[in-house]
Design a protein around this motif. Structure first.
Motif, PDB file in Angstrom:
ATOM      1  N   ASP A 146       0.816  -1.224   0.000  1.00  0.00           N
ATOM      2  CA  ASP A 146       0.000   0.000   0.000  1.00  0.00           C
ATOM      3  C   ASP A 146       0.849   1.273   0.000  1.00  0.00           C
ATOM      4  N   GLN A 147       2.146   1.162   0.242  1.00  0.00           N
ATOM      5  CA  GLN A 147       2.992   2.358   0.271  1.00  0.00           C
ATOM      6  C   GLN A 147       3.708   2.615  -1.053  1.00  0.00           C
ATOM      7  N   THR A 148       3.444   1.794  -2.051  1.00  0.00           N
ATOM      8  CA  THR A 148       4.140   1.911  -3.334  1.00  0.00           C
ATOM      9  C   THR A 148       3.994   3.299  -3.949  1.00  0.00           C
ATOM     10  N   GLN A 149       2.786   3.814  -3.922  1.00  0.00           N
ATOM     11  CA  GLN A 149       2.536   5.113  -4.552  1.00  0.00           C
ATOM     12  C   GLN A 149       3.287   6.240  -3.812  1.00  0.00           C
ATOM     13  N   HIS A 150       3.292   6.163  -2.489  1.00  0.00           N
ATOM     14  CA  HIS A 150       4.021   7.165  -1.706  1.00  0.00           C
ATOM     15  C   HIS A 150       5.526   7.094  -1.992  1.00  0.00           C
ATOM     16  N   LEU A 151       6.023   5.875  -2.171  1.00  0.00           N
ATOM     17  CA  LEU A 151       7.453   5.712  -2.462  1.00  0.00           C
ATOM     18  C   LEU A 151       7.803   6.265  -3.835  1.00  0.00           C
ATOM     19  N   GLU A 152       6.903   6.069  -4.773  1.00  0.00           N
ATOM     20  CA  GLU A 152       7.114   6.586  -6.122  1.00  0.00           C
ATOM     21  C   GLU A 152       7.215   8.109  -6.074  1.00  0.00           C
ATOM     22  N   LEU A 153       6.343   8.739  -5.299  1.00  0.00           N
ATOM     23  CA  LEU A 153       6.393  10.198  -5.148  1.00  0.00           C
ATOM     24  C   LEU A 153       7.713  10.616  -4.482  1.00  0.00           C
ATOM     25  N   THR A 154       8.137   9.860  -3.490  1.00  0.00           N
ATOM     26  CA  THR A 154       9.415  10.156  -2.815  1.00  0.00           C
ATOM     27  C   THR A 154      10.557  10.169  -3.823  1.00  0.00           C
ATOM     28  N   ARG A 155      10.563   9.173  -4.683  1.00  0.00           N
ATOM     29  CA  ARG A 155      11.615   9.102  -5.703  1.00  0.00           C
ATOM     30  C   ARG A 155      11.532  10.290  -6.664  1.00  0.00           C
ATOM     31  N   ASP A 156      10.316  10.638  -7.055  1.00  0.00           N
ATOM     32  CA  ASP A 156      10.134  11.788  -7.956  1.00  0.00           C
ATOM     33  C   ASP A 156      10.620  13.081  -7.297  1.00  0.00           C
ATOM     34  N   LEU A 157      10.300  13.252  -6.019  1.00  0.00           N
ATOM     35  CA  LEU A 157      10.720  14.478  -5.324  1.00  0.00           C
ATOM     36  C   LEU A 157      12.244  14.525  -5.184  1.00  0.00           C
ATOM     37  N   ALA A 158      12.852  13.365  -4.930  1.00  0.00           N
ATOM     38  CA  ALA A 158      14.319  13.322  -4.818  1.00  0.00           C
ATOM     39  C   ALA A 158      14.955  13.737  -6.149  1.00  0.00           C
ATOM     40  N   HIS A 159      14.441  13.167  -7.244  1.00  0.00           N
ATOM     41  CA  HIS A 159      14.952  13.545  -8.568  1.00  0.00           C
ATOM     42  C   HIS A 159      14.754  15.035  -8.826  1.00  0.00           C
ATOM     43  N   ARG A 160      13.576  15.530  -8.498  1.00  0.00           N
ATOM     44  CA  ARG A 160      13.248  16.937  -8.761  1.00  0.00           C
ATOM     45  C   ARG A 160      14.211  17.846  -7.997  1.00  0.00           C
ATOM     46  N   PHE A 161      14.417  17.521  -6.732  1.00  0.00           N
ATOM     47  CA  PHE A 161      15.324  18.333  -5.917  1.00  0.00           C
ATOM     48  C   PHE A 161      16.745  18.280  -6.493  1.00  0.00           C
ATOM     49  N   ASN A 162      17.185  17.066  -6.807  1.00  0.00           N
ATOM     50  CA  ASN A 162      18.555  16.903  -7.324  1.00  0.00           C
ATOM     51  C   ASN A 162      18.754  17.686  -8.617  1.00  0.00           C
TER      52      ASN A 162
END
Ligand code: TYM
Length: 327
Positions: A146-162
């Motif tokens: 159930d946390q897959t979608q939240h993790l996907e967003l986490t990865r997107d935010l990390a990329h965006r910040f980087n």
């Protein structure tokens, strides 16, 4: 050692779903990874919490981690609210998150459905979760499906910040159990087992007494057939029970199917109940000891120090990159 971080909300009693989906993997990963495990008490208040209950349940989550086998000298166990960098980075990442991304989150849609007033924190919750993870250079996040979608967003935010500010965050991956990444309700196999369900018969709490566990399993819904066969499409209820059995008894699905061939659901459910009791009873005994000793506070204080030192370093790096005056 690769870094691992995860957390659970102290918003109710932990369930067998939390245990199988995540906690069992915490215990497993602690010996090979540098682990941080927390009770996410800042997340819990995205829905109203009674102060006394919040305190008790936060301590209960930490005590259950230890009772399940987390060694506080090996892994860091702490409460999210005791490390203020979580709230700070949570805010900074909220400003980087798009409304559309949050609107797409199924957990938000589920929790907000039919409510007249929905707290803004429930909406921005995933940005705080991203902060939890990114603060620690996390490589692996042990969670249920159930946390897959939240993790996907986490990865997107990390990329965006980087991309915007230069390489800062590691890109984390989820770590899921092979069997039981999504344990379903005992009364309705189309819903996940959840500590916030109003029907206590729909879940097994990790602290349910053995007789309560036996009763709940004997009442668990099954189809009208009699074949103990793992077939999530056509037999979702029985398949869910087989997953629970496999994880609690340390058996494979094939072994369980073979063991109950031609026997119907009766003997299967009886043995399943005993397997769940056998898995939880020792945890319950250790839990009672931990709660009645004072050791939990020492563990949490030490956890706050260790996690805080780590998180502060990352927060400082982030602030420098974003152009804050860091003194
Ligand atoms: P929470 O508190 O809902 O659940 C804690 C963990 O248990 C898993 N889980 C399940 N796994 C299998 N079957 C189920 N029925 C089931 N129910 C729950 C969840 O997937 C989770 O791993 N957003 C998170 C908490 C969080 C977090 C984090 C997790 C906040 N910050 C950072 C990891 C990293 C949540 O609400 O979990």
């Amino acid at each position: 050692k690769l870094r691992v971080l995860s957390g659970m909300q102290p918003s109710g009693q932990l369930t067998l779903g939390n245990y199988i989906g995540a906690l069992k993997n915490y215990v497993k990963l602690q010996h090979t990874h540098d682990c941080y495990f927390m009770a996410v008490d800042l997340h819990a208040v995205t829905v109203p919490q009674e102060p006394e209950k919040l305190k008790d349940q936060s301590e209960a989550v930490a005590a259950l981690y230890l009772a399940a086998g987390i060694d506080p000298n090996v892994a860091t166990v702490f409460l999210q609210s005791t490390v203020s960098a979580h709230a700070e980075l949570g805010w900074l990442l909220t400003t980087l998150t798009y409304m559309g991304e949050l609107e797409r989150m199924t957990q938000f849609k589920d929790k907000a459905a039919g409510k007249e007033s929905v707290g803004a924190g429930l909406f921005t919750y995933p940005s705080l979760m991203a902060a939890d993870i990114l603060l620690y250079d996390t490589a692996l996040v042990p969670v249920g499906d159930d946390q897959t979608q939240h993790l996907e967003l986490t990865r997107d935010l990390a990329h965006r910040f980087n991309q915007r500010y230069g390489d800062t965050f590691a890109i984390p991956k989820g770590y899921f159990p092979e069997v039981g990444a999504r344990i379903m309700s005992l009364d309705d196999a189309s819903k996940k087992m959840s500590k916030s369900s109003p029907n206590a018969g729909s879940y097994i709490a990790m602290l349910d007494a053995p007789d309560v566990i036996r009763k709940k399993i004997s009442r668990a819904v099954t189809d009208s057939g009699r074949e103990v066969k793992f077939d999530p499409q056509n037999k979702p209820e029985v398949s869910n029970l087989i997953s629970i059995y496999a994880q609690c008894a340390g058996k494979t699905i094939a072994e369980i199917e073979a063991q109950y061939e031609g026997q119907g659901y009766g003997p299967f459910k009886k043995d399943l109940a005993e397997a769940v009791v056998a898995a939880l009873e020792p945890i319950q005994q250790r839990y009672a000891e931990i709660r009645s000793s004072g050791e939990l506070y020492d563990v949490l204080r030490q956890g706050k120090e260790r996690a805080g030192a780590q998180a502060e370093q990352m927060l400082k790096r982030v602030k420098e990159k974003m152009g804050y005056v860091v003194l």
